[in-house]
Design a protein around this motif. Structure first.
Motif, PDB file in Angstrom:
ATOM      1  N   ILE A   1      37.857  56.264  22.136  1.00 22.59           N
ATOM      2  CA  ILE A   1      38.428  55.680  20.919  1.00 22.59           C
ATOM      3  C   ILE A   1      38.395  54.162  21.023  1.00 22.59           C
ATOM      4  CG2 ILE A   1      40.541  55.451  19.585  1.00 22.59           C
ATOM      5  CD1 ILE A   1      41.160  58.308  20.650  1.00 22.59           C
TER       6      ILE A   1
ATOM      7  N   LEU B   1      48.416  58.904  25.331  1.00 19.94           N
ATOM      8  CA  LEU B   1      48.510  57.582  25.954  1.00 19.94           C
ATOM      9  C   LEU B   1      49.939  57.313  26.421  1.00 19.94           C
ATOM     10  CD1 LEU B   1      46.366  55.557  23.422  1.00 19.94           C
ATOM     11  CD2 LEU B   1      45.774  56.059  25.778  1.00 19.94           C
TER      12      LEU B   1
ATOM     13  N   VAL C   1      39.200  60.242  26.954  1.00 15.14           N
ATOM     14  CA  VAL C   1      39.418  60.459  25.523  1.00 15.14           C
ATOM     15  C   VAL C   1      39.897  59.165  24.873  1.00 15.14           C
ATOM     16  CG1 VAL C   1      40.713  61.806  23.852  1.00 15.14           C
ATOM     17  CG2 VAL C   1      39.949  62.873  25.954  1.00 15.14           C
ATOM     18  N   ALA C   2      40.837  58.496  25.548  1.00 16.19           N
ATOM     19  CA  ALA C   2      41.328  57.224  25.031  1.00 16.19           C
ATOM     20  C   ALA C   2      40.220  56.176  25.058  1.00 16.19           C
ATOM     21  CB  ALA C   2      42.511  56.749  25.869  1.00 16.19           C
TER      22      ALA C   2
ATOM     23  N   THR D   1      44.651  50.336  24.698  1.00 17.34           N
ATOM     24  CA  THR D   1      44.087  51.286  23.736  1.00 17.34           C
ATOM     25  C   THR D   1      45.057  51.531  22.595  1.00 17.34           C
ATOM     26  OG1 THR D   1      43.021  52.355  25.601  1.00 17.34           O
ATOM     27  CG2 THR D   1      42.967  53.527  23.522  1.00 17.34           C
ATOM     28  N   LEU D   2      46.326  51.736  22.959  1.00 23.81           N
ATOM     29  CA  LEU D   2      47.332  52.006  21.931  1.00 23.81           C
ATOM     30  C   LEU D   2      47.454  50.808  20.996  1.00 23.81           C
ATOM     31  CD1 LEU D   2      49.261  54.276  21.168  1.00 23.81           C
ATOM     32  CD2 LEU D   2      51.030  53.154  22.498  1.00 23.81           C
TER      33      LEU D   2
ATOM     34  N   TYR E   1      50.801  58.516  29.878  1.00 23.65           N
ATOM     35  CA  TYR E   1      50.394  57.707  31.019  1.00 23.65           C
ATOM     36  C   TYR E   1      51.252  56.464  31.150  1.00 23.65           C
ATOM     37  CZ  TYR E   1      46.647  60.816  31.912  1.00 23.65           C
ATOM     38  OH  TYR E   1      45.963  61.934  32.251  1.00 23.65           O
ATOM     39  N   ILE E   2      51.661  55.935  29.996  1.00 22.01           N
ATOM     40  CA  ILE E   2      52.528  54.759  30.048  1.00 22.01           C
ATOM     41  C   ILE E   2      53.869  55.148  30.668  1.00 22.01           C
ATOM     42  CG2 ILE E   2      53.687  53.020  28.648  1.00 22.01           C
ATOM     43  CD1 ILE E   2      51.305  53.249  26.685  1.00 22.01           C
TER      44      ILE E   2
ATOM     45  N   LEU F   1      41.167  62.754  31.216  1.00 21.68           N
ATOM     46  CA  LEU F   1      41.948  62.622  29.987  1.00 21.68           C
ATOM     47  C   LEU F   1      41.862  61.200  29.444  1.00 21.68           C
ATOM     48  CD1 LEU F   1      45.121  64.669  30.892  1.00 21.68           C
ATOM     49  CD2 LEU F   1      43.686  65.032  28.908  1.00 21.68           C
ATOM     50  N   ILE F   2      41.812  60.239  30.388  1.00 20.55           N
ATOM     51  CA  ILE F   2      41.745  58.842  29.967  1.00 20.55           C
ATOM     52  C   ILE F   2      40.462  58.595  29.180  1.00 20.55           C
ATOM     53  CG2 ILE F   2      41.567  56.477  30.831  1.00 20.55           C
ATOM     54  CD1 ILE F   2      43.242  57.534  33.261  1.00 20.55           C
TER      55      ILE F   2
ATOM     56  N   GLY G   1      43.727  62.040  36.458  1.00 16.27           N
ATOM     57  CA  GLY G   1      43.791  61.886  35.009  1.00 16.27           C
ATOM     58  C   GLY G   1      42.644  61.144  34.357  1.00 16.27           C
TER      59      GLY G   1
ATOM     60  N   ALA H   1      48.811  50.898  33.963  1.00 15.90           N
ATOM     61  CA  ALA H   1      49.030  51.317  32.587  1.00 15.90           C
ATOM     62  C   ALA H   1      48.365  50.387  31.585  1.00 15.90           C
ATOM     63  CB  ALA H   1      50.527  51.403  32.301  1.00 15.90           C
TER      64      ALA H   1
ATOM     65  N   ILE I   1      43.332  71.972  27.015  1.00 14.31           N
ATOM     66  CA  ILE I   1      44.380  71.963  28.038  1.00 14.31           C
ATOM     67  C   ILE I   1      44.280  73.206  28.911  1.00 14.31           C
ATOM     68  CG2 ILE I   1      46.880  72.066  28.339  1.00 14.31           C
ATOM     69  CD1 ILE I   1      46.971  70.116  25.946  1.00 14.31           C
TER      70      ILE I   1
ATOM     71  N   ILE J   1      36.790  67.841  20.061  1.00 14.26           N
ATOM     72  CA  ILE J   1      37.352  67.034  21.138  1.00 14.26           C
ATOM     73  C   ILE J   1      37.396  67.927  22.381  1.00 14.26           C
ATOM     74  CG2 ILE J   1      39.762  67.588  20.643  1.00 14.26           C
ATOM     75  CD1 ILE J   1      40.359  64.609  21.062  1.00 14.26           C
TER      76      ILE J   1
ATOM     77  N   TYR K   1      45.952  51.865  28.941  1.00 18.52           N
ATOM     78  CA  TYR K   1      46.556  52.714  27.904  1.00 18.52           C
ATOM     79  C   TYR K   1      47.283  51.872  26.881  1.00 18.52           C
ATOM     80  CZ  TYR K   1      46.033  55.326  32.172  1.00 18.52           C
ATOM     81  OH  TYR K   1      45.548  55.813  33.327  1.00 18.52           O
ATOM     82  N   VAL K   2      47.999  50.862  27.360  1.00 19.92           N
ATOM     83  CA  VAL K   2      48.715  49.992  26.425  1.00 19.92           C
ATOM     84  C   VAL K   2      47.704  49.291  25.519  1.00 19.92           C
ATOM     85  CG1 VAL K   2      50.254  48.023  26.231  1.00 19.92           C
ATOM     86  CG2 VAL K   2      50.601  49.678  28.061  1.00 19.92           C
TER      87      VAL K   2
ATOM     88  N   LEU L   1      39.406  67.920  25.738  1.00 18.84           N
ATOM     89  CA  LEU L   1      40.371  67.395  26.707  1.00 18.84           C
ATOM     90  C   LEU L   1      40.111  67.982  28.085  1.00 18.84           C
ATOM     91  CD1 LEU L   1      43.786  67.517  24.833  1.00 18.84           C
ATOM     92  CD2 LEU L   1      42.360  65.562  25.252  1.00 18.84           C
TER      93      LEU L   1
END
Lengths: 307, 365
Positions: free
Chosen positions: A236, B154, A232-233, A282-283, B157-158, A229-230, A226, A276, A100, A41, A279-280, A43
């Motif tokens: 996925i 994640l 990476v999400a 993706t989660l 960011y939220i 970093l996003i 950012g 957001a 990082i 990975i 991200y929500v 980052l």
């Protein structure tokens, strides 16, 4: 813009924002996809993105050729990728931690060398105007597509073909899924990962060039906010599939333009909450599709392990 | 004879554990010196300035400690779950949520209670919010097998979007024009300085948290259970350890440390919650944790070192005309070298236990 078009400004704003905002996402996510397929990975692509944005802007300003800037951004990305690739493969060194540290180092280098270039304005990349059929300047402005977008799309399809149908693609997948088996096949895990990470960082560097030479088309220290970093999400979200990285980039780029588009018609509420949404999403998708009993479909087997 | 072998083992290993990280910092200093020389600054002058700004004299130390205290707390957010084998990088988000929790309690209590109780309330609020934030990542890991590294990233960011939303609208103080902020907490409720210094009490929070975390992990059955589960989940489950409960509790504690860092930033430094909460103490804390090899006591030391580097940012600009990003380059180099040095353990013959024949046995002639 909104005054003339009224509510039509909202979808138009989103379309325009999708085309503009998805380009850096597309390149960074394709880079991250290749990297993660090989089982590591990265980052640190956030730092790579910033370094790419800075070097392309500086080169474009100094030489007057934005395309030279794009190549320079890719090369700068490769240099950072080489550090990450080598370091993250040393025994007992964690790739998340190196990533990082690379964010800090990469952004440090970018801010340090980029300081003199914050003020001057560099020649921008040309755009392909698909909106000339319309009389409305707003439509014309919204459909100014970057050639980088076309290039990124081509790379997405190429990468899909590469993973599926080429011997080298098989090597990358084998190394990512089961390094021990790959080693038994006589593949050098170290070399394959090194090349994957360096090429991935090359793509991420070009993503940076899209930021500083296309949209927003300036060089500032907050330009990437950012996005590296996003990515990476995003990978996925796209299940490690390059074509889906393309769709996911469009979605993430579009989601980012939702707030500004609504703001243009006077709706301020939830401006930041719309940021957001990706991200929500993706989660939520991870929560729905993950299960303690099996791995995510498409996830490289060695990802996140010390192998 | 057995004992002497142990002794010999331990001093060589201890020497290795000191020499390798110190050597890594020295190499980073040399590379940084070359970098400075290339851009036209005198490396030795720059070293001197960093040292003076970070550790030269009492006022420099005070600035360093002020920077170090949120780093200590935020590092624990990565340190504790690491003992369970989890890589949590949600420090920034937990810190932001902690700051929001603290400001919410601070504003709603106002001056209705004695300041000490309000401060305790703010600390609890910060710890609760931060703790729940990371406990979410832990619970998702245990029940849904969602990768905790990604989910905590994640959640960062939220949390940041949530902060921006609140300070930009519902909680905004209309008088904060340039930098949208919440209303400030009452002056009397702010976390003061340790008597005789300009260092706020956050430093004590950080030090105490690091010590408590060390004792918890190394000296209690709870810590032993956590380390066992971190070593081998399946074995721990067979031994009857409640792995799920352990995961969630450890993640909650980890998040509450970062949340406390947010409370310290709100109650001691800014007095309000705004985007200054999100200036990188979270990501700095992750690095501290890895460099300290997930040891809570070492984290306090590494956080002090990083705090010193951060505190020297201004002076490089003033006296050497270097951009403030110079500190980022230096910080990045130090961490890359220290992380690399982890792979060097066991590679130097000098630090290895010697295979000597016991003296009372004569070699075969």
């Amino acid at each position: 813009m909104a005054q003339a078009l009224g509510w039509w400004g909202v979808p138009l704003g989103i379309i325009a924002g999708t085309f503009r905002g998805s380009v850096p996402f597309l390149f960074v996510s394709l880079g991250e996809c290749l990297t993660e397929k090989s089982g590591k990975i990265n980052l640190g692509l956030e730092g790579t993105l910033l370094t790419g944005a800075m070097s392309s802007y500086a080169i474009s300003y100094l030489t007057g050729s934005p395309w030279l800037g794009v190549i320079g951004a890719g090369l700068a990305g490769m240099a950072l990728g080489a550090i990450h690739g080598w370091l993250s493969q040393q025994p007992r060194v964690n790739d998340v931690a190196v990533g990082i540290a690379m964010i800090i180092f990469g952004s440090g280098v970018a801010f340090f060398l980029g300081k003199p270039f914050i003020k001057p304005s560099a020649p921008q990349l040309p755009t392909i105007d698909l909106g000339n059929w319309s009389n409305l300047t707003q439509v014309q402005a919204a459909l100014k597509i970057s050639p980088l977008f076309i290039l990124g799309m081509a790379i997405a399809f190429l990468m899909q073909w590469f993973f599926k149908s080429t011997r080298w693609g098989l090597y990358v997948r084998a190394v990512g899924d089961n390094p021990d088996a790959a080693r038994a096949m006589g593949i050098s895990v170290f070399k394959v990962r090194m090349v994957s990470i360096i090429v991935g960082s090359f793509l991420a560097g070009i993503g940076g060039a899209a930021l500083s030479l296309y949209y927003p088309g300036v060089w500032t220290e907050r330009i990437s906010s950012g996005q590296g970093l996003i990515a990476v999400a995003l990978v996925i979200f796209a299940r490690w599939n390059p074509i889906q990285c393309l769709y996911a980039s469009l979605l993430f780029g579009g989601a980012r333009s939702l707030g500004p588009a609504l703001q243009s018609v006077g709706i301020d509420w939830g401006y930041y909450l719309f940021n957001a949404v990706p991200y929500v999403l993706t989660l939520a998708i991870m929560i729905i599709t993950c299960s303690p009993k099996r791995r995510l479909t498409g996830a490289p087997g060695a990802l996140g392990t010390d192998k | 004879m057995f004992l002497t072998a142990i002794d010999r083992y331990s001093w060589r290993k201890s020497l290795e554990a000191i020499c390798i990280p110190v050597g890594a910092v020295l190499v980073a200093l040399i590379i940084f010196g070359v970098f400075c020389a290339v851009v036209g600054a005198n490396p030795f002058g720059v070293y001197g300035s960093i040292y003076k700004a970070a550790f030269g004299g009492w006022s420099a130390w005070q600035r360093t400690f002020i920077q170090a205290s949120p780093l200590m707390l935020s590092a624990l957010c990565t340190v504790l779950p690491a003992r369970l084998g989890l890589v949590i990088i949600g420090n920034e988000g937990a810190l932001v949520m902690g700051g929001l929790g603290a400001i919410a309690v601070g504003l709603s209590l106002g001056e209705s209670l004695p300041p000490l109780l309000v401060q305790i309330g703010m600390a609890m609020g910060g710890m609760l919010f931060g703790g729940i934030w990371i406990a979410i990542a832990g619970a998702l890991r245990h029940y849904r097998a969602v990768n905790e590294t990604i989910s905590s990233l994640l959640l960062n960011y939220i949390a940041i979007a949530f902060l921006n939303h609140l300070v930009g609208g519902p909680m905004r103080d209309p008088s904060s024009l340039n930098k949208p902020s919440t209303f400030p907490i009452a002056e009397i409720n702010r976390l003061g300085d340790i008597p005789g210094t300009r260092i706020h009490y956050g430093l004590l929070y950080g030090l105490i948290a690091c010590i408590v975390a060390y004792i918890l992990i190394q000296r209690t059955t709870f810590g032993f259970a956590a380390r066992t589960a971190g070593g081998n989940v399946r074995a721990a489950q067979i031994a009857g350890l409640p792995v799920g409960k352990l995961t969630i509790i450890i993640c909650f504690l980890a998040g509450s440390c970062a949340g406390l860092a947010g409370m310290v930033e709100v109650a001691a430094v800014h007095g309000v919650a705004n985007e200054s909460l999100n200036v990188g103490y979270g990501y700095g804390g992750i690095l501290v944790a890895f460099v300290a090899r997930h040891n809570p006591l070492a984290s306090a030391l590494v956080a002090t070192l990083l705090g010193g580097i951060l505190a020297s940012g201004g002076i490089l600009q003033r006296s050497h005309d270097l951009p403030d990003a110079t500190v980022l380059v230096f910080q990045g180099l130090v961490f890359l070298m220290v992380l690399y040095s982890d792979s060097l353990y066991g590679r130097f013959a000098f630090f290895q236990e010697r295979e000597t024949l016991p003296s009372n046995l004569s070699p075969i002639e």
